[in-house]
Design a protein around this motif. Structure first.
Motif, PDB file in Angstrom:
ATOM      1  N   THR A 177       0.856  -1.194   0.000  1.00 23.93           N
ATOM      2  CA  THR A 177       0.000   0.000   0.000  1.00 23.93           C
ATOM      3  C   THR A 177       0.886   1.234   0.000  1.00 23.93           C
ATOM      4  O   THR A 177       2.028   1.190   0.464  1.00 23.93           O
ATOM      5  N   ASP A 178       0.350   2.328  -0.477  1.00 27.27           N
ATOM      6  CA  ASP A 178       1.087   3.584  -0.432  1.00 27.27           C
ATOM      7  C   ASP A 178       0.899   4.169   0.964  1.00 27.27           C
ATOM      8  O   ASP A 178      -0.139   4.735   1.273  1.00 27.27           O
ATOM      9  N   ASP A 179       1.910   3.981   1.796  1.00 25.87           N
ATOM     10  CA  ASP A 179       1.808   4.447   3.175  1.00 25.87           C
ATOM     11  C   ASP A 179       2.672   5.683   3.393  1.00 25.87           C
ATOM     12  O   ASP A 179       3.313   5.840   4.426  1.00 25.87           O
ATOM     13  N   GLY A 180       2.679   6.574   2.404  1.00 28.23           N
ATOM     14  CA  GLY A 180       3.532   7.759   2.436  1.00 28.23           C
ATOM     15  C   GLY A 180       3.367   8.620   3.677  1.00 28.23           C
ATOM     16  O   GLY A 180       4.356   9.083   4.253  1.00 28.23           O
ATOM     17  N   ALA A 181       2.118   8.847   4.105  1.00 30.36           N
ATOM     18  CA  ALA A 181       1.879   9.723   5.265  1.00 30.36           C
ATOM     19  C   ALA A 181       2.471   9.104   6.533  1.00 30.36           C
ATOM     20  O   ALA A 181       3.148   9.782   7.309  1.00 30.36           O
ATOM     21  N   ARG A 182       2.223   7.825   6.740  1.00 25.29           N
ATOM     22  CA  ARG A 182       2.777   7.146   7.916  1.00 25.29           C
ATOM     23  C   ARG A 182       4.296   7.110   7.838  1.00 25.29           C
ATOM     24  O   ARG A 182       4.999   7.375   8.817  1.00 25.29           O
ATOM     25  N   ARG A 183       4.807   6.815   6.665  1.00 23.03           N
ATOM     26  CA  ARG A 183       6.257   6.740   6.479  1.00 23.03           C
ATOM     27  C   ARG A 183       6.915   8.081   6.806  1.00 23.03           C
ATOM     28  O   ARG A 183       7.961   8.132   7.446  1.00 23.03           O
ATOM     29  N   GLU A 184       6.267   9.159   6.408  1.00 24.09           N
ATOM     30  CA  GLU A 184       6.808  10.491   6.685  1.00 24.09           C
ATOM     31  C   GLU A 184       6.932  10.743   8.190  1.00 24.09           C
ATOM     32  O   GLU A 184       7.942  11.282   8.661  1.00 24.09           O
ATOM     33  N   ARG A 185       5.921  10.332   8.950  1.00 16.95           N
ATOM     34  CA  ARG A 185       5.965  10.514  10.417  1.00 16.95           C
ATOM     35  C   ARG A 185       7.073   9.648  11.032  1.00 16.95           C
ATOM     36  O   ARG A 185       7.791  10.090  11.927  1.00 16.95           O
ATOM     37  N   VAL A 186       7.187   8.410  10.544  1.00 14.53           N
ATOM     38  CA  VAL A 186       8.217   7.514  11.071  1.00 14.53           C
ATOM     39  C   VAL A 186       9.609   8.066  10.750  1.00 14.53           C
ATOM     40  O   VAL A 186      10.504   8.060  11.604  1.00 14.53           O
ATOM     41  N   VAL A 187       9.792   8.554   9.534  1.00 12.10           N
ATOM     42  CA  VAL A 187      11.085   9.121   9.129  1.00 12.10           C
ATOM     43  C   VAL A 187      11.434  10.319  10.013  1.00 12.10           C
ATOM     44  O   VAL A 187      12.574  10.454  10.474  1.00 12.10           O
ATOM     45  N   ALA A 188      10.452  11.179  10.292  1.00 11.81           N
ATOM     46  CA  ALA A 188      10.711  12.347  11.146  1.00 11.81           C
ATOM     47  C   ALA A 188      11.152  11.909  12.537  1.00 11.81           C
ATOM     48  O   ALA A 188      12.117  12.451  13.098  1.00 11.81           O
ATOM     49  N   GLN A 189      10.471  10.909  13.085  1.00 15.07           N
ATOM     50  CA  GLN A 189      10.831  10.419  14.421  1.00 15.07           C
ATOM     51  C   GLN A 189      12.219   9.780  14.424  1.00 15.07           C
ATOM     52  O   GLN A 189      13.026  10.017  15.317  1.00 15.07           O
ATOM     53  N   TRP A 190      12.488   8.976  13.396  1.00 13.23           N
ATOM     54  CA  TRP A 190      13.789   8.319  13.339  1.00 13.23           C
ATOM     55  C   TRP A 190      14.911   9.313  13.113  1.00 13.23           C
ATOM     56  O   TRP A 190      16.015   9.141  13.626  1.00 13.23           O
ATOM     57  N   ALA A 191      14.652  10.358  12.348  1.00 14.26           N
ATOM     58  CA  ALA A 191      15.671  11.389  12.132  1.00 14.26           C
ATOM     59  C   ALA A 191      16.046  12.025  13.466  1.00 14.26           C
ATOM     60  O   ALA A 191      17.225  12.268  13.751  1.00 14.26           O
ATOM     61  N   THR A 192      15.039  12.257  14.313  1.00 11.59           N
ATOM     62  CA  THR A 192      15.291  12.820  15.649  1.00 11.59           C
ATOM     63  C   THR A 192      16.111  11.849  16.493  1.00 11.59           C
ATOM     64  O   THR A 192      17.098  12.237  17.132  1.00 11.59           O
ATOM     65  N   LEU A 193      15.699  10.577  16.498  1.00 10.82           N
ATOM     66  CA  LEU A 193      16.421   9.564  17.285  1.00 10.82           C
ATOM     67  C   LEU A 193      17.858   9.385  16.806  1.00 10.82           C
ATOM     68  O   LEU A 193      18.782   9.263  17.621  1.00 10.82           O
TER      69      LEU A 193
END
Length: 199
Positions: A177-193
């Motif tokens: 599935t195109d989970d772009g919105a969820r992926r964007e949130r996960v990427v933002a969190q991981w970038a912080t971590l």
């Protein structure tokens, strides 16, 4: 006479290189679209607009063709990733996003089909295992460089590896599935971590 041969050899070599490149690109496209079962040398040759004989001249076996194709595009992908950050170490959020993007395109889909086929194909398995180890090391090395990570510090190597494993998992989720919105949130969190772990 030597000059004439040299002149003639140049264009022939160029044509041979161009044919090889078309075959590699067609192999990845076919593998991504049709999977291993639907990607024969004949299908790839037709997609590339060359004869089956020309394809077999460059790649004697199906395994030769597809492992070379995934390796070729992986190298292109590494070059493109470096080109995004020509100065080297860059904004970590941008690097994390770019690394995740590596796992959402046709190359990842093609590589995944190759991995699945390698589970059942004894002749293919060692080649894919070796190829993936090499591609994995190169991707890890580029990630370390772009993130400005100091792997002599405890936990840094595992943080970078965790990021790449996360990116691969997000790539798998994207296949269905195109989970772009969820992926964007996960990427933002991981970038912080990642930034916290590397500082």
């Amino acid at each position: 006479m030597g000059g004439v041969n040299t002149v003639e050899r140049g264009p022939k070599q160029d044509r041979s290189r161009a044919t090889r490149q078309r075959l590699l690109e067609a192999a990845v496209a076919c593998l991504a679209e049709h999977g291993w079962a639907g990607s024969t040398v004949s299908v790839v040759a037709e997609h590339a607009g060359v004869s089956r004989g020309a394809a077999q001249h460059h790649f004697p076996t199906r395994e030769d063709l597809f492992t070379a194709a995934v390796e070729y595009v992986a190298e292109e992908r590494s070059t493109a990733l470096r080109a995004l950050f020509p100065e080297g170490t860059a904004d970590r959020r941008a690097v994390v996003a770019a690394l995740v993007d590596l796992y959402t395109g046709p190359l990842f889909r093609a590589a995944l089909h190759l991995w699945v086929a390698a589970c059942d194909e004894d002749r293919l398995r060692p080649r894919v295992t070796e190829l993936e180890a090499r591609v994995g090391r190169e991707t890890h090395r580029i990630a370390v460089e772009l993130l400005g990570a100091d792997e002599s510090r405890p936990g840094v190597r595992e943080t970078v590896q965790g990021l790449l494993d996360l990116a691969r998992g997000l790539g798998l989720a994207h296949l269905l599935t195109d989970d772009g919105a969820r992926r964007e949130r996960v990427v933002a969190q991981w970038a912080t971590l990642v930034a916290e772990a590397l500082d």
